[in-house]
Motif scaffolding. Structure first.
Motif, PDB file in Angstrom:
ATOM      1  N   GLY A 113       0.806  -1.209   0.000  1.00  0.00           N
ATOM      2  CA  GLY A 113       0.000   0.000   0.000  1.00  0.00           C
ATOM      3  C   GLY A 113       0.843   1.263   0.000  1.00  0.00           C
ATOM      4  O   GLY A 113       0.513   2.241  -0.681  1.00  0.00           O
ATOM      5  N   ALA A 114       1.945   1.256   0.758  1.00  0.00           N
ATOM      6  CA  ALA A 114       2.829   2.420   0.802  1.00  0.00           C
ATOM      7  C   ALA A 114       3.474   2.666  -0.550  1.00  0.00           C
ATOM      8  O   ALA A 114       3.616   3.819  -0.997  1.00  0.00           O
ATOM      9  CB  ALA A 114       3.901   2.215   1.872  1.00  0.00           C
ATOM     10  N   GLY A 115       3.867   1.583  -1.229  1.00  0.00           N
ATOM     11  CA  GLY A 115       4.432   1.725  -2.564  1.00  0.00           C
ATOM     12  C   GLY A 115       3.437   2.334  -3.529  1.00  0.00           C
ATOM     13  O   GLY A 115       3.791   3.171  -4.374  1.00  0.00           O
ATOM     14  N   ALA A 116       2.174   1.948  -3.389  1.00  0.00           N
ATOM     15  CA  ALA A 116       1.137   2.505  -4.260  1.00  0.00           C
ATOM     16  C   ALA A 116       0.930   3.993  -4.006  1.00  0.00           C
ATOM     17  O   ALA A 116       0.483   4.731  -4.894  1.00  0.00           O
ATOM     18  CB  ALA A 116      -0.171   1.754  -4.046  1.00  0.00           C
ATOM     19  N   LEU A 117       1.286   4.443  -2.810  1.00  0.00           N
ATOM     20  CA  LEU A 117       1.176   5.861  -2.477  1.00  0.00           C
ATOM     21  C   LEU A 117       2.415   6.649  -2.871  1.00  0.00           C
ATOM     22  O   LEU A 117       2.498   7.852  -2.603  1.00  0.00           O
ATOM     23  CB  LEU A 117       0.921   6.025  -0.969  1.00  0.00           C
ATOM     24  N   GLY A 118       3.385   5.968  -3.486  1.00  0.00           N
ATOM     25  CA  GLY A 118       4.583   6.654  -3.960  1.00  0.00           C
ATOM     26  C   GLY A 118       5.708   6.737  -2.956  1.00  0.00           C
ATOM     27  O   GLY A 118       6.636   7.541  -3.122  1.00  0.00           O
ATOM     28  N   ILE A 119       5.673   5.903  -1.916  1.00  0.00           N
ATOM     29  CA  ILE A 119       6.724   5.916  -0.899  1.00  0.00           C
ATOM     30  C   ILE A 119       7.801   4.910  -1.267  1.00  0.00           C
ATOM     31  O   ILE A 119       7.512   3.764  -1.606  1.00  0.00           O
ATOM     32  CB  ILE A 119       6.142   5.585   0.485  1.00  0.00           C
ATOM     33  N   GLY A 120       9.069   5.365  -1.191  1.00  0.00           N
ATOM     34  CA  GLY A 120      10.186   4.486  -1.516  1.00  0.00           C
ATOM     35  C   GLY A 120      10.974   4.051  -0.300  1.00  0.00           C
ATOM     36  O   GLY A 120      11.534   2.948  -0.271  1.00  0.00           O
ATOM     37  N   SER A 121      11.045   4.895   0.722  1.00  0.00           N
ATOM     38  CA  SER A 121      11.769   4.550   1.946  1.00  0.00           C
ATOM     39  C   SER A 121      11.157   5.287   3.128  1.00  0.00           C
ATOM     40  O   SER A 121      10.448   6.281   2.963  1.00  0.00           O
ATOM     41  CB  SER A 121      13.262   4.875   1.828  1.00  0.00           C
ATOM     42  N   MET A 122      11.482   4.804   4.342  1.00  0.00           N
ATOM     43  CA  MET A 122      10.778   5.302   5.518  1.00  0.00           C
ATOM     44  C   MET A 122      11.580   5.043   6.784  1.00  0.00           C
ATOM     45  O   MET A 122      12.301   4.049   6.886  1.00  0.00           O
ATOM     46  CB  MET A 122       9.406   4.611   5.608  1.00  0.00           C
ATOM     47  N   LEU A 123      11.443   5.951   7.754  1.00  0.00           N
ATOM     48  CA  LEU A 123      11.978   5.764   9.099  1.00  0.00           C
ATOM     49  C   LEU A 123      10.850   5.940  10.106  1.00  0.00           C
ATOM     50  O   LEU A 123      10.001   6.825   9.946  1.00  0.00           O
ATOM     51  CB  LEU A 123      13.065   6.801   9.426  1.00  0.00           C
ATOM     52  N   ALA A 124      10.848   5.125  11.158  1.00  0.00           N
ATOM     53  CA  ALA A 124       9.901   5.283  12.259  1.00  0.00           C
ATOM     54  C   ALA A 124      10.700   5.253  13.554  1.00  0.00           C
ATOM     55  O   ALA A 124      11.323   4.242  13.879  1.00  0.00           O
ATOM     56  CB  ALA A 124       8.850   4.182  12.249  1.00  0.00           C
ATOM     57  N   CYS A 125      10.708   6.370  14.284  1.00  0.00           N
ATOM     58  CA  CYS A 125      11.473   6.489  15.526  1.00  0.00           C
ATOM     59  C   CYS A 125      10.521   6.606  16.710  1.00  0.00           C
ATOM     60  O   CYS A 125       9.631   7.470  16.700  1.00  0.00           O
ATOM     61  CB  CYS A 125      12.367   7.724  15.498  1.00  0.00           C
ATOM     62  N   ARG A 126      10.723   5.790  17.700  1.00  0.00           N
ATOM     63  CA  ARG A 126       9.876   5.860  18.887  1.00  0.00           C
ATOM     64  C   ARG A 126      10.148   7.150  19.653  1.00  0.00           C
ATOM     65  O   ARG A 126      11.289   7.579  19.820  1.00  0.00           O
ATOM     66  CB  ARG A 126      10.137   4.657  19.790  1.00  0.00           C
ATOM     67  N   ILE A 127       9.081   7.799  20.106  1.00  0.00           N
ATOM     68  CA  ILE A 127       9.182   8.996  20.941  1.00  0.00           C
ATOM     69  C   ILE A 127       8.648   8.645  22.320  1.00  0.00           C
ATOM     70  O   ILE A 127       7.545   8.109  22.443  1.00  0.00           O
ATOM     71  CB  ILE A 127       8.364  10.165  20.360  1.00  0.00           C
ATOM     72  N   GLY A 130       6.426   9.544  28.270  1.00  0.00           N
ATOM     73  CA  GLY A 130       6.291   9.449  29.717  1.00  0.00           C
ATOM     74  C   GLY A 130       5.057   8.682  30.150  1.00  0.00           C
ATOM     75  O   GLY A 130       4.660   8.740  31.306  1.00  0.00           O
ATOM     76  N   GLY A 131       4.415   7.972  29.234  1.00  0.00           N
ATOM     77  CA  GLY A 131       3.213   7.225  29.579  1.00  0.00           C
ATOM     78  C   GLY A 131       2.394   6.921  28.346  1.00  0.00           C
ATOM     79  O   GLY A 131       2.929   6.637  27.276  1.00  0.00           O
ATOM     80  N   THR A 132       1.071   7.007  28.478  1.00  0.00           N
ATOM     81  CA  THR A 132       0.152   6.761  27.373  1.00  0.00           C
ATOM     82  C   THR A 132      -0.350   8.105  26.871  1.00  0.00           C
ATOM     83  O   THR A 132      -0.644   8.988  27.668  1.00  0.00           O
ATOM     84  CB  THR A 132      -1.037   5.908  27.850  1.00  0.00           C
ATOM     85  N   PRO A 133      -0.485   8.293  25.554  1.00  0.00           N
ATOM     86  CA  PRO A 133      -0.295   7.321  24.476  1.00  0.00           C
ATOM     87  C   PRO A 133       1.164   7.169  24.093  1.00  0.00           C
ATOM     88  O   PRO A 133       1.996   8.016  24.426  1.00  0.00           O
ATOM     89  CB  PRO A 133      -1.096   7.953  23.327  1.00  0.00           C
ATOM     90  N   ALA A 134       1.451   6.073  23.369  1.00  0.00           N
ATOM     91  CA  ALA A 134       2.762   5.900  22.771  1.00  0.00           C
ATOM     92  C   ALA A 134       2.849   6.780  21.529  1.00  0.00           C
ATOM     93  O   ALA A 134       1.834   7.174  20.964  1.00  0.00           O
ATOM     94  CB  ALA A 134       2.969   4.433  22.387  1.00  0.00           C
ATOM     95  N   ALA A 135       4.066   7.116  21.118  1.00  0.00           N
ATOM     96  CA  ALA A 135       4.236   8.026  19.983  1.00  0.00           C
ATOM     97  C   ALA A 135       5.400   7.596  19.110  1.00  0.00           C
ATOM     98  O   ALA A 135       6.332   6.928  19.567  1.00  0.00           O
ATOM     99  CB  ALA A 135       4.446   9.459  20.477  1.00  0.00           C
ATOM    100  N   ALA A 136       5.330   7.981  17.847  1.00  0.00           N
ATOM    101  CA  ALA A 136       6.419   7.706  16.911  1.00  0.00           C
ATOM    102  C   ALA A 136       6.560   8.872  15.942  1.00  0.00           C
ATOM    103  O   ALA A 136       5.566   9.478  15.527  1.00  0.00           O
ATOM    104  CB  ALA A 136       6.162   6.417  16.130  1.00  0.00           C
ATOM    105  N   LEU A 137       7.797   9.179  15.612  1.00  0.00           N
ATOM    106  CA  LEU A 137       8.113  10.162  14.580  1.00  0.00           C
ATOM    107  C   LEU A 137       8.368   9.399  13.287  1.00  0.00           C
ATOM    108  O   LEU A 137       9.196   8.487  13.247  1.00  0.00           O
ATOM    109  CB  LEU A 137       9.359  10.959  14.972  1.00  0.00           C
ATOM    110  N   ASN A 138       7.649   9.750  12.229  1.00  0.00           N
ATOM    111  CA  ASN A 138       7.747   9.036  10.956  1.00  0.00           C
ATOM    112  C   ASN A 138       8.285   9.962   9.864  1.00  0.00           C
ATOM    113  O   ASN A 138       7.796  11.086   9.706  1.00  0.00           O
ATOM    114  CB  ASN A 138       6.365   8.517  10.540  1.00  0.00           C
TER     115      ASN A 138
END
Length: 249
Positions: A113-127, A130-138
């Protein structure tokens, strides 16, 4: 010498970016600043966003620089798979990297699905929040292998700064709410002291009694008294509409 100068330049950019995250009014603005700053800071990044994962498993996208980021998050939510979800669900890795969407073997439905959206590469970093919710920088790019080792390292370090800024923003927002509540309660107490010619303790008790009777937070009762002038003893619980069948005529 060139490597040293390059490292100093990166450190200066990182320090400047970290400062840019400070001073924003609340969590929402801080999240938007994280996304915008990451896109500009990390070489190769075309789009950036922040994902949040609630305790109920719901995935939301409070900040993104391009609608494509939102589509990618929605895709992960629908498929229940993807690098952002894995990062937020407690992966041991600080960063999950996809060098080439077309060749990636993990999360096959998502990568198609990501390829169909034109994405070639990606990073996901956990942020860390200090609790809930969990977060990620993409971070996303249209071409494969957009993120070299330095870009990945910089993204990880920036995510740490983002964590600090986000936790600080949450504390500041909580403190601001506390101060606003205290101010409203103080104003409402003053109004009732003047109206009923009672002590501050007795006026406060009137607010507490209404809060307990209506099962409404004390600050909300106080805010209503301040905004409308209504006496807390006259505030009534809202009537619920009938839930039974509508009588026929």
């Amino acid at each position: 010498m060139w490597a040293e100068r390059g490292s100093l330049a990166v450190a200066a950019r990182l320090a400047s970016s970290a400062r840019a995250l400070q001073g924003h009014a609340g969590v929402g603005e801080t999240l938007r600043a994280i996304a915008e700053t990451a896109r500009e800071l990390v070489e190769g990044s075309e789009h950036a966003g922040v994902s949040l994962l609630g305790s109920d498993g719901s995935l939301t996208s409070p900040a993104y620089t391009d609608p494509t980021v939102l589509q990618l998050d929605q895709l992960q939510a629908e498929l229940d798979q993807g690098p952002s979800l894995e990062a937020m669900r407690g992966s041991q890795s600080q960063v999950l990297q996809i060098d080439d969407i077309a060749q990636e073997q993990r999360w096959p439905a998502f990568t198609r699905g990501a390829g169909a959206l034109g994405i070639g590469s990606m990073l996901a970093c956990r942020i860390s929040t200090g609790g809930t919710p969990a977060a990620a920088l993409n971070l996303h790019a249209g071409r494969p292998s957009a993120f070299n080792d330095e870009a990945v390292e910089l993204a990880v370090v920036f995510a740490v700064h983002a964590s600090l800024a986000l936790v600080n923003a949450g504390l500041v927002e909580s403190l601001r709410r506390s101060m606003e509540s205290r101010q409203a309660i103080g104003e409402a107490t003053g109004i009732l002291m003047e109206r009923h010619r009672v002590t501050s303790q007795k006026a406060f008790e009137l607010l507490v009694e209404a809060s307990q009777r209506l099962n409404v937070k004390l600050r909300d009762i106080a805010a209503r008294v301040v905004e409308t002038g209504q006496d807390p003893t006259s505030i009534k619980r809202p009537q619920r509409p009938p839930t039974g069948p509508t009588p026929s005529h």
